[in-house]
Design an enzyme around this catalytic site. Structure first.
Site, mmCIF file in Angstrom:
data_model
loop_
_atom_site.group_PDB
_atom_site.id
_atom_site.type_symbol
_atom_site.label_atom_id
_atom_site.label_comp_id
_atom_site.label_asym_id
_atom_site.label_seq_id
_atom_site.Cartn_x
_atom_site.Cartn_y
_atom_site.Cartn_z
ATOM 1 N N THR A 180 1.624 1.767 6.797
ATOM 2 C CA THR A 180 0.786 1.710 5.602
ATOM 3 C C THR A 180 0.037 0.391 5.590
ATOM 4 O OG1 THR A 180 0.782 1.923 3.196
ATOM 5 C CG2 THR A 180 2.664 0.801 4.145
ATOM 6 N N GLU A 324 5.623 4.785 1.287
ATOM 7 C CA GLU A 324 7.030 4.373 1.171
ATOM 8 C C GLU A 324 7.880 5.396 0.427
ATOM 9 O OE1 GLU A 324 4.357 2.654 0.680
ATOM 10 O OE2 GLU A 324 4.585 0.514 1.059
ATOM 11 N N LYS A 432 -8.707 -9.704 -13.976
ATOM 12 C CA LYS A 432 -8.160 -10.675 -14.924
ATOM 13 C C LYS A 432 -9.300 -11.453 -15.559
ATOM 14 C CE LYS A 432 -4.347 -10.286 -12.037
ATOM 15 N NZ LYS A 432 -4.684 -9.896 -10.688
ATOM 16 N N TRP A 437 -5.878 -8.614 -18.975
ATOM 17 C CA TRP A 437 -6.022 -7.618 -17.912
ATOM 18 C C TRP A 437 -6.983 -6.509 -18.314
ATOM 19 C CZ3 TRP A 437 -0.281 -6.542 -16.166
ATOM 20 C CH2 TRP A 437 0.167 -7.654 -15.430
HETATM 21 P P1 ADP Z 1 -2.600 2.617 1.076
HETATM 22 O O1 ADP Z 1 -2.043 1.313 0.589
HETATM 23 O O2 ADP Z 1 -3.103 2.607 2.463
HETATM 24 O O3 ADP Z 1 -3.529 3.263 0.090
HETATM 25 P P2 ADP Z 1 -0.643 4.605 0.359
HETATM 26 O O4 ADP Z 1 -1.255 5.880 0.674
HETATM 27 O O5 ADP Z 1 0.794 4.458 0.592
HETATM 28 O O6 ADP Z 1 -1.320 3.498 1.193
HETATM 29 O O7 ADP Z 1 -1.041 4.262 -1.125
HETATM 30 C C1 ADP Z 1 -0.143 4.267 -2.167
HETATM 31 C C2 ADP Z 1 -0.846 3.766 -3.376
HETATM 32 O O8 ADP Z 1 -1.907 4.627 -3.758
HETATM 33 C C3 ADP Z 1 0.027 3.679 -4.589
HETATM 34 O O9 ADP Z 1 0.793 2.499 -4.592
HETATM 35 C C4 ADP Z 1 -0.992 3.713 -5.720
HETATM 36 O O10 ADP Z 1 -1.559 2.446 -5.949
HETATM 37 C C5 ADP Z 1 -2.064 4.601 -5.158
HETATM 38 N N1 ADP Z 1 -1.922 5.968 -5.690
HETATM 39 C C6 ADP Z 1 -1.326 7.013 -5.126
HETATM 40 N N2 ADP Z 1 -1.406 8.109 -5.904
HETATM 41 C C7 ADP Z 1 -2.069 7.732 -7.014
HETATM 42 C C8 ADP Z 1 -2.472 8.408 -8.216
HETATM 43 N N3 ADP Z 1 -2.219 9.683 -8.429
HETATM 44 N N4 ADP Z 1 -3.135 7.677 -9.139
HETATM 45 C C9 ADP Z 1 -3.423 6.381 -8.936
HETATM 46 N N5 ADP Z 1 -3.080 5.700 -7.829
HETATM 47 C C10 ADP Z 1 -2.398 6.371 -6.881
#
Ligand code: ADP
Length: 540
Positions: A180, A324, A432, A437
């Site tokens: 990732t 993860e 920020k 936020w």
């Molecule tokens: P990358 O960091 O390459 O995008 P991942 O596919 O593991 O890797 O991404 C996971 C992240 O994607 C989550 O931690 C979150 O921030 C975001 N994410 C996943 N699904 C959603 C969702 N339904 N809504 C908003 N954010 C999401």
């Protein structure tokens, strides 16, 4: 009985009970259509061929491919023989690809012949790879720069269709891995166990999550090199669903044709996929068999959910997860007694990331400790459970993310009294402004609710007074116009004044990550000084 939870059980169940079910695969050469019986035989042949190449239990075997039937065969052949399926992201930069293949120490790589050219320049940097198996119909291995090379189909033809799988593996042994992206530094390796993926697949059959079953025709649009293609291939084969694989670089038009012709009932992908698909569907409206569009990976705008359901009668389900977390962690489905809420309230809940999948546990914490679940106070989301990773593979960054038995997701959220998670932002994307936020996600979703807007991304850029201010990037739908002032006006009733983006930049396209998410880092880097008032602040 204490029987181990192994991938081999999923595979053999599908093979035994659903031999007549169909797998449809779009390839460079055309559509391939075959039965589970044939799939199972080819999968066993692949395991036998890999064993002949010297692959042993525990060895990592990489895949470098699109979503097609050969990739599906690898999804089972590698773990069922006790080896580790390492899905390599084909869209990474060459140095990152080399890094992750070396870090995982892949012994064999299964490579789509058309993608081989991406590996050619780094062949000499891959010392652990002892064989490249080229996937395609017409392969002449001696022509390849990737040596030693083999033809996938020739290897299969010469191997054993009755290869048997070990049934005594440790259920906690690794079956797969996926890297990732990290905010800084190299990608981080996540390792999946047989037990974790078994239980994750089982959870996909729950009615509270995706309710996958034999009745379904399942299409993962999400790439199979990313987060187990959200677990769909494993669950689908176990439950005997028809599987449709959209193949190399599928466009919205290709997806629509496949979904219509094959009568797909469940399809999964990121919001950008469903935004593009919606455009296509609007230009060629037609009845579809879809009972669920599964959308996750980044936030699904409420307007997108509404467009699918109201205009096309297609149920649209928002889900959340990470590499993860195998990846599915939450699903947004209304509770029975929420069905009677007003339409606006229902949509608001459905646009949230949803409820935790049964089997997992979560917390919301800030520096002071656990944050109350009141729908307003924000904290970082923490997860634990049998399909949540507990480390990064051989990586000292493990200690920053896996703390006291909890995965720290890096996602800032609120949780309401019903337990619904609403992601406010990724920690690194929060804006920020003057110490307060602002959620980039909320702004994006609202902007994408404007009828002229196709895509929107909002990032924080440097500001002399407020430290950071929101800057919006907007891609318009074809033949549509809207001004910055009109957009700001459109937002003003939905947000406090100080949340409104200072400016709007109209782009032809928003840069996307390798899996189709908005690449906000690229926008932040490029437009960092846009509001600084410096002469070179404006990159256009
Ligand atoms: P990358 O960091 O390459 O995008 P991942 O596919 O593991 O890797 O991404 C996971 C992240 O994607 C989550 O931690 C979150 O921030 C975001 N994410 C996943 N699904 C959603 C969702 N339904 N809504 C908003 N954010 C999401």
């Amino acid at each position: 009985m204490n029987t181990p939870l192994l991938l081999e059980h999923l595979f053999e169940y599908g093979e035994t009970y659903y031999p007549k079910k169909e797998i449809v695969s779009r390839t460079h050469e055309g559509i391939v259509r075959y039965t589970y019986a044939e799939f199972a035989q080819r999968t066993r042949r692949l395991s036998s061929a890999l064993a002949k190449l010297g692959v042993e239990p525990g060895d990592r075997v990489g895949t470098f491919s699109w979503n097609d039937h050969r990739h599906l065969e690898a999804y089972f052949a590698i773990p069922c023989m006790g080896s580790v399926l390492h899905t390599v992201n084909i869209r990474l930069a060459p140095d990152q690809i080399a890094y992750i293949i070396n870090h995982a120490e892949d012994k064999v790589l299964l490579v789509d012949a058309d993608l081989a050219k991406l590996l050619e320049p780094i062949r000499d940097k891959l010392p652990t790879v002892k064989a490249f198996v080229l996937m395609g119909d017409q392969i002449n291995p001696s022509d390849s720069v990737l040596q030693p090379a083999y033809s996938y189909e020739t290897l299969l033809a010469e191997s054993n269709p009755e290869f048997t799988y070990p049934t005594n593996l440790d259920e906690n042994s690794p079956m797969g891995m996926c890297y990732t992206s990290a905010t800084t530094g190299n990608p981080k390796g996540v390792v999946y166990s047989h037990r974790g993926i078994y239980l994750h697949s089982m959870s996909m059959g729950l009615a509270n999550s995706s309710a996958l079953s034999e009745n379904d025709t399942v299409m993962p649009v999400v790439p199979m090199f990313h987060a187990n293609a959200w677990g769909m291939p494993f669950a689908a084969i176990w439950f005997g669903a028809k599987v449709v694989l959209p193949g190399p670089a599928p466009t919205p038009a290709i997806l629509l044709d496949l979904i219509a012709q094959e009568r797909v009932t469940v399809a999964a992908g990121v919001p950008t996929v469903w935004l593009g698909f919606l455009q296509e569907l609007e230009s060629r409206p037609q009845p579809l068999a879809l009972r669920m569009v599964l959308c996750g990976g980044s936030a699904a705008p409420a307007s997108l959910i509404r467009a699918y359901e109201e205009r096309h009668g297609i149920p649209f389900v928002h889900a959340y997860g990470m590499t993860e977390t195998s990846p599915l962690a939450t699903f947004s489905r209304l509770k029975s007694y929420q069905q009677s809420l007003s339409e606006a309230e229902r949509l608001k809940i459905r646009a949230s990331q949803g409820l935790l999948v049964p089997g997992l546990a979560m917390r919301l914490v800030n520096e002071q400790g656990d944050v109350p679940w009141d729908g307003t106070q924000m904290g970082e989301l923490l997860l634990r459970g049998p399909w949540i990773a507990d480390e990064y593979y051989r990586d000292e960054r493990t200690k920053d993310t896996f703390i006291d038995g909890w995965l720290h997701t890096g996602d800032v959220a609120t949780v309401d009294a019903e337990g619904f998670v609403r992601l406010v932002d990724r920690t690194k994307d929060l804006i920020k402004s003057g110490g307060e936020w602002i959620s980039s996600v909320d702004l994006e979703n609202a902007i994408m609710g404007h009828p002229a807007v196709l895509e929107a991304a909002v990032v924080g850029v440097a500001h002399p007074k407020w430290d950071e201010r929101p800057l919006a990037f907007v891609v318009l739908k074809p033949n549509q116009t809207v001004t910055k002032e009109e957009l700001q006006d459109f937002l003003k009733d939905q947000f406090a004044k100080w949340w409104l983006p200072d400016d709007v930049v109209f782009l032809e396209e928003i840069p996307k990550t390798s899996v189709g998410k908005f690449m906000k880092r690229a926008l932040r880097d490029r437009y960092h000084n846009y509001l600084s008032g410096e002469p070179d602040g404006n990159p256009s």
